[in-house]
Enzyme design. Structure first.
Site, PDB file in Angstrom:
ATOM      1  N   ASN A 165      25.742 -47.058  63.784  1.00 31.47           N
ATOM      2  CA  ASN A 165      24.949 -47.126  62.561  1.00 31.47           C
ATOM      3  C   ASN A 165      24.852 -48.541  62.006  1.00 31.47           C
ATOM      4  O   ASN A 165      23.831 -48.921  61.441  1.00 31.47           O
ATOM      5  CB  ASN A 165      25.568 -46.216  61.495  1.00 31.47           C
ATOM      6  CG  ASN A 165      24.863 -46.291  60.163  1.00 31.47           C
ATOM      7  OD1 ASN A 165      23.703 -45.914  60.052  1.00 31.47           O
ATOM      8  ND2 ASN A 165      25.556 -46.778  59.139  1.00 31.47           N
ATOM      9  N   ASP A 269      22.748 -52.542  58.536  1.00 29.79           N
ATOM     10  CA  ASP A 269      22.311 -51.261  59.074  1.00 29.79           C
ATOM     11  C   ASP A 269      21.360 -51.474  60.245  1.00 29.79           C
ATOM     12  O   ASP A 269      20.258 -52.008  60.092  1.00 29.79           O
ATOM     13  CB  ASP A 269      21.605 -50.447  57.978  1.00 29.79           C
ATOM     14  CG  ASP A 269      21.462 -48.989  58.359  1.00 29.79           C
ATOM     15  OD1 ASP A 269      22.484 -48.290  58.402  1.00 29.79           O
ATOM     16  OD2 ASP A 269      20.326 -48.548  58.632  1.00 29.79           O
ATOM     17  N   ASP A 300      31.203 -42.404  64.311  1.00 29.43           N
ATOM     18  CA  ASP A 300      31.248 -42.704  62.886  1.00 29.43           C
ATOM     19  C   ASP A 300      29.850 -42.597  62.272  1.00 29.43           C
ATOM     20  O   ASP A 300      28.846 -42.908  62.924  1.00 29.43           O
ATOM     21  CB  ASP A 300      31.800 -44.116  62.689  1.00 29.43           C
ATOM     22  CG  ASP A 300      31.925 -44.490  61.229  1.00 29.43           C
ATOM     23  OD1 ASP A 300      32.731 -43.861  60.536  1.00 29.43           O
ATOM     24  OD2 ASP A 300      31.207 -45.418  60.791  1.00 29.43           O
ATOM     25  N   HIS A 304      23.976 -40.754  59.271  1.00 26.81           N
ATOM     26  CA  HIS A 304      23.232 -41.874  58.690  1.00 26.81           C
ATOM     27  C   HIS A 304      22.377 -42.603  59.727  1.00 26.81           C
ATOM     28  O   HIS A 304      21.875 -43.705  59.462  1.00 26.81           O
ATOM     29  CB  HIS A 304      24.201 -42.841  58.001  1.00 26.81           C
ATOM     30  CG  HIS A 304      24.997 -42.195  56.912  1.00 26.81           C
ATOM     31  ND1 HIS A 304      24.431 -41.764  55.733  1.00 26.81           N
ATOM     32  CD2 HIS A 304      26.307 -41.846  56.847  1.00 26.81           C
ATOM     33  CE1 HIS A 304      25.359 -41.206  54.971  1.00 26.81           C
ATOM     34  NE2 HIS A 304      26.501 -41.247  55.629  1.00 26.81           N
ATOM     35  N   GLU A 334      30.779 -37.641  63.040  1.00 30.03           N
ATOM     36  CA  GLU A 334      31.198 -37.525  61.646  1.00 30.03           C
ATOM     37  C   GLU A 334      29.965 -37.189  60.807  1.00 30.03           C
ATOM     38  O   GLU A 334      29.047 -38.000  60.683  1.00 30.03           O
ATOM     39  CB  GLU A 334      31.812 -38.830  61.152  1.00 30.03           C
ATOM     40  CG  GLU A 334      32.236 -38.756  59.685  1.00 30.03           C
ATOM     41  CD  GLU A 334      32.368 -40.113  59.030  1.00 30.03           C
ATOM     42  OE1 GLU A 334      33.177 -40.228  58.096  1.00 30.03           O
ATOM     43  OE2 GLU A 334      31.652 -41.051  59.432  1.00 30.03           O
TER      44      GLU A 334
END
Length: 605
Positions: A165, A269, A300, A304, A334
């Site tokens: 991410n 990001d 992780d 997102h 996650e």
């Protein structure tokens, strides 16, 4: 039927080091993802095998090296050598797979120069600059290889924690503002908003073709990204240094499009829709499979990232693992939330084609029920949602379940807060109950390091990341641990600790039971008001084994009549006390002590 396998598992637990010498080199590869017992550890906080790498090769300035063992937010000295040296301890409680926080090279320190108190270090591993190297605070790539080899020699699997991410916070904005700027207000087609000059002519973010993405050449559609000269080449592989591969829209506020396109607490990001980013991440993490033969990834911040990225990434990783001769490669994302339900996880898994996810809903249900804050119906209602996961209830057996973690806080802390008690005996009893639920209910039990030593955090994040070796952090050392008079001021690798012993017993029970490893769930009973009974049956179709697991979340003994199949003729205790036979056909009467459990194999004769 009698459990020869359970007896073998108990013997294995008692003689783990000796067994490690005789295990067939590749036999551990054949275990399914449902068959593991996972131990999650932050290497920096576990064991310091080499004090020579404490500074990571940086100058002895805490704001340069990130090393300050007195501060909960800085490096403390734990490393891969220390983790390798403690494999006896880890395997001794029946652990079969180790998952550790990211070990990639991190930006040592981040913070706001205008706010000295904001600085902290990358001890946790989530601020990556070099995806190809082990962080020098943890050791070297050669030491990582030695760790993997040592674990594999014992028949233990190794799961890496990975991040696609974001990277470390390197990119700044010339505007010196960081509030999120949306795609509608700041389209890719104009510079700095709809009224700005046209840029990226012909680019359409919905077109996946390489020709289309070649038209994205100017990243200043929302902000003007600037890379400080000192950090211009800090990221590895080198393509990660180009701002065009980042969203550059400012900080996420966790909802809507910002949760996918915004910077995660300032971290850069990645533009994970970009074919070059997809290709690059596949090569990065595929390389770790190729070189070290690891056995799985915990992903992780999976929710997102745009779903299309995972739809490409996951099959590519499974192909790399297969080519390396690694079956049962475990990938779990996650998907963070804090409610006792399966809806969010199931939705994101379905959208992204993620095979598994960390079971956040289980953790919250266990915290609420074991503490007595909510009735056992909360867990019963959660378990009947298993059918909604992609692939149905079978998928739920491969979800890593946990009680607390490094982000939300430790299980015993939730019990303390929800039960509103400081009574250590009661908290220990409730903690034991939670672990019995973790190992007997569906999913892959995941123990957070230190829980087996009675650690009880003061909060989440940094406050839940105590040292297993001698700690110098006051906020850790003033905690009264459960089941012991020790504190974190001394090391905590006590193999006689009651929770360490219990986890070993429960792990042996689960290892020896196909129904507990792989069986589907039928809820057999629950109390819907106040604390009390939760009863489920686990059934494994392949072996035919049935196990009844019943738990009592109240502070008084309870006696309940629980439905079983009419063909059940005998019960064998796997943990707790079980009657020898049903009281009448179709019903078993169980008496379960306060905060206790009964886990019984059901037999037809």
């Amino acid at each position: 039927m009698k459990h020869i396998a359970l007896t073998f598992a108990a013997a294995l637990l008692a003689t783990a080091p000796a067994f490690a010498e005789t295990v067939a080199p590749e036999s551990f590869r054949e275990r399914g993802v449902e068959d593991e017992v996972i131990y999650f550890v932050l290497p920096d906080r576990f064991a310091n095998g080499d004090p020579g790498n404490d500074l990571g090769g940086y100058p002895a300035d805490r704001l340069v090296s990130g090393y300050d063992p007195t501060h909960k937010g800085f490096y403390h000295g734990g490393d891969l050598k220390g983790l390798t040296e403690k494999l006896d301890y880890i395997q001794g409680m029946g652990v079969t797979a180790i998952w550790f926080a990211p070990i990639f090279k991190n930006k040592p320190v981040q913070g706001d120069p205008g706010n000295p108190g904001s600085f902290s270090a990358g001890y946790h591993g989530y601020w990556v600059t070099d995806f190809t190297q082990v962080d020098p605070h943890f050791g070297t790539n050669e030491e990582f290889e030695a760790f993997v080899d040592a674990a594999h020699a014992r028949g233990m699997k190794v799961y890496m924690d990975i991040i696609a991410n974001h990277t470390a916070d390197v990119i700044r904005f010339a505007e010196n503002e960081y509030e999120y700027r949306s795609k509608g207000d700041y389209p890719y087609s104009t510079k700095g908003g709809p009224d700005g000059a046209p840029i990226n002519r012909g680019f359409d973010p919905s077109d996946p073709s390489a020709e289309n993405w070649a038209r994205l050449i100017d990243p200043s559609y929302a902000y003007t990204p600037v890379v400080p000269a000192a950090e211009r080449d800090v990221k590895v592989p080198a393509w990660l240094n180009d701002p065009i591969y980042y969203h550059n829209r400012g900080d996420t506020f966790w909802i809507g499009e910002s949760s996918v396109y915004g910077d995660f607490v300032g971290l850069d990001d990645l533009f994970t829709e970009h074919p070059r980013v997809v290709e690059g991440m596949i090569e990065i993490f595929g390389g770790w499979i190729d070189r070290y033969g690891i056995d799985g990834f915990r992903i992780d911040t999976a929710r997102h990232v745009n779903p299309e990225f995972w739809q490409a990434f996951v099959p590519a990783m499974l192909e790399r693992a297969d080519a390396k001769g690694i079956p049962n490669f475990h990938i779990f994302g996650e998907i963070a939330y804090d409610t006792p339900d399966a809806v969010t996880a199931a939705r994101v898994m379905a959208e992204a084609d993620l095979p598994y996810a960390l079971d956040m809903g289980f953790a919250k249900a266990a915290q609420l029920v074991a503490s007595g804050k909510e009735a056992p119906q909360v867990m019963a209602d959660f378990l009947v949602q298993d059918i909604i996961y992609p692939g149905g209830a079978k998928t739920a057996t491969g979800l890593p379940t946990f009680l607390g973690n490094h982000d939300f806080g430790r299980f015993s802390m939730f019990l303390r807060d929800y039960a509103e008690t400081e009574d250590r005996d009661e908290l220990l009893a409730r903690t034991r109950l939670g672990h019995a639920m973790l190992f007997a209910l569906r999913g892959v039990p995941t123990v957070y390091y230190g829980d087996e030593q009675g650690f009880i955090s003061d909060g989440n994040d940094q406050l839940a990341r105590e040292d297993m070796f001698e700690s110098r952090v006051d906020a850790y050392n003033d905690n009264a641990l459960l089941g012991t008079d020790a504190t974190t001021a001394g090391d905590n690798f006590d193999t006689s600790h009651p929770l360490y012993v219990l986890i070993g017993e429960l792990a042996a029970m689960r290892t020896g039971s196909p129904a507990l490893r792989r069986g589907l769930t039928t809820v057999r009973g629950f109390d819907h008001e106040g604390p009390g009974l939760l009863a489920v049956e686990r059934y494994d179709e392949e072996s035919g084994q049935r196990v009844l697991a019943a738990f009592n979340s109240s502070d008084q003994a309870i006696t309940r009549d629980i439905e079983v199949d009419y063909g059940v003729r005998s019960l064998t205790a796997l943990s707790g006390e079980c009657p020898a036979a049903p009281s009448v056909p179709g019903s078993v009467r169980l008496t379960i002590p306060a905060f206790g459990w009964a886990i019984c194999e059901l037999g037809a004769q």
